[in-house]
Scaffold this active site. Structure first.
Site, PDB file in Angstrom:
ATOM      1  N   TRP A  20       0.863  -1.196   0.000  1.00 52.50           N
ATOM      2  CA  TRP A  20       0.000   0.000   0.000  1.00 52.50           C
ATOM      3  C   TRP A  20       0.894   1.239   0.000  1.00 52.50           C
ATOM      4  CZ3 TRP A  20      -3.877   1.552   4.455  1.00 52.50           C
ATOM      5  CH2 TRP A  20      -4.780   2.508   3.944  1.00 52.50           C
ATOM      6  N   TYR A  53      -4.827   0.454  -4.579  1.00 48.29           N
ATOM      7  CA  TYR A  53      -3.592   1.107  -4.147  1.00 48.29           C
ATOM      8  C   TYR A  53      -3.036   1.998  -5.257  1.00 48.29           C
ATOM      9  CZ  TYR A  53      -3.810  -2.371  -0.360  1.00 48.29           C
ATOM     10  OH  TYR A  53      -4.202  -3.151   0.693  1.00 48.29           O
ATOM     11  N   TYR A 191      -2.980  -7.711   8.152  1.00 49.71           N
ATOM     12  CA  TYR A 191      -2.534  -6.447   7.546  1.00 49.71           C
ATOM     13  C   TYR A 191      -2.233  -5.400   8.611  1.00 49.71           C
ATOM     14  CZ  TYR A 191      -7.250  -4.003   7.382  1.00 49.71           C
ATOM     15  OH  TYR A 191      -8.440  -3.389   7.646  1.00 49.71           O
ATOM     16  N   LEU A 194       2.361  -3.521  11.697  1.00 50.75           N
ATOM     17  CA  LEU A 194       3.098  -2.524  12.484  1.00 50.75           C
ATOM     18  C   LEU A 194       2.196  -1.322  12.786  1.00 50.75           C
ATOM     19  CD1 LEU A 194       6.429  -2.606  10.404  1.00 50.75           C
ATOM     20  CD2 LEU A 194       5.839  -3.977  12.412  1.00 50.75           C
TER      21      LEU A 194
END
Ligand code: NAP
Length: 277
Positions: A20, A53, A191, A194
């Site tokens: 992304w 994206y 997904y 982080l």
């Protein structure tokens, strides 16, 4: 590389690469391509993208990065909900294939549920599968109720994954969705592992990582890798951070470390609506 087996029996890399916002900045393009290729070298051969994206820019960059390496990678792309109909999905898929410069998408996902009934979307997926344009299909951002509904439509049980928001700070799916998927051996693609980069700045994670000789991103990824049937797909456009993230594979967490993380990032105590980014 550790592998996760899809319901169809095919093994895929347990650690993938997200894309992304890749391809958005022309100045970073070559670095991003090199980074994806380095990821493939390191065994991160599952690459996740979507028609959404950059309205095709991410798929086009992935297509360039995998040039000459088609056989090494497992490509996941996603169709917009408004294109997930009998009429529109074929055109969307053709456009994705053209940008990706491949003959078939390995795993094609419904990005999230919109107005098209799930039964019609499954019919469209199955038609693409018969035509050889996709090899498998799955979904993203579907909660337990929608997964039930999907499983009940004809051919709905052929679903190969549910790609959802899942990381140390977002553990809601452990209450019901994750057990439901595990019972059916359907892997979760995690997904924003982080939390779009925010997780690595949390004090408790930084302290834990320092204490155990890891970096915060390695802890966040290793925590997901420690679980059966979970495939994290971190995104980075930096080769240095990619190599750092890939090293999570070499730091499997112990039971004691997992317990310490449970105290810092507690599991859910009840049901909650599926979160999305
Ligand atoms: P993420 O992977 O959680 O985080 C990416 C961010 O973290 C980027 O800003 C990246 O910056 C930074 N980062 C990466 N490694 C790092 C490290 N070692 N230390 C510090 N910062 C680091 O977020 P995401 O991109 O939202 O999620 C991953 C992938 O999941 C996406 O790319 C996409 O493929 C998929 N996704 C799917 C959905 C869906 O609805 N199905 C929604 C969101 C995401 P740099 O690039 O500058 O390194």
């Amino acid at each position: 590389m550790k592998h996760v087996t899809l319901p169809c029996g095919e093994p895929v890399a347990a650690l993938g690469q997200g894309t992304w916002r890749i391809g958005d900045d022309p100045a970073r393009r070559q670095e991003e391509i090199d980074c994806l290729r380095r990821g493939i070298d390191l065994g991160l051969t599952l690459i996740d993208t979507a028609e959404m994206y950059g309205e095709g820019r991410s798929e086009a960059l992935v297509g360039e990065a995998i040039e000459g390496r088609r056989d090494e990678v497992f490509i996941v792309s996603k169709v917009y909900p408004h294109n997930a109909s009998r009429r529109s999905m074929q055109r969307s898929c053709d456009n994705s294939l053209r940008r990706l410069r491949i003959e078939a998408i390995d795993l094609y996902l419904l990005h999230w549920q919109g107005d098209v009934p799930l039964g019609e979307t499954v019919e469209a997926f199955e038609a693409l599968r018969r035509a050889g344009k996709i090899r498998h299909w799955g979904v993203s951002n579907l909660d337990t109720g929608l997964m039930h509904e999907l499983h009940d439509v004809p051919a709905g049980a052929a679903v190969q994954t549910d790609q959802v928001l899942y990381n140390l700070g977002r553990r809601g799916i452990e209450w019901d969705l994750l057990p439901w998927l595990r019972e059916r051996r359907i892997p979760v693609m995690a997904y924003s592992p982080l939390e779009e980069g925010r997780l690595v700045k949390r004090r408790e994670l930084m302290d834990f990582a320092k204490k155990h000789g890891m970096t915060p991103s390695q802890v966040a990824i290793a925590w997901l890798l420690a679980q059966d049937g979970v495939i994290p797909i971190p995104k980075t456009g930096s080769r240095k951070r990619l190599e750092e993230n890939a090293l999570a594979l070499e730091h499997p967490l112990t039971t004691a470390q997992l317990q310490e993380l449970d105290a810092l990032f507690p599991p859910p105590k009840g049901p909650s609506p599926l979160e999305m980014i």
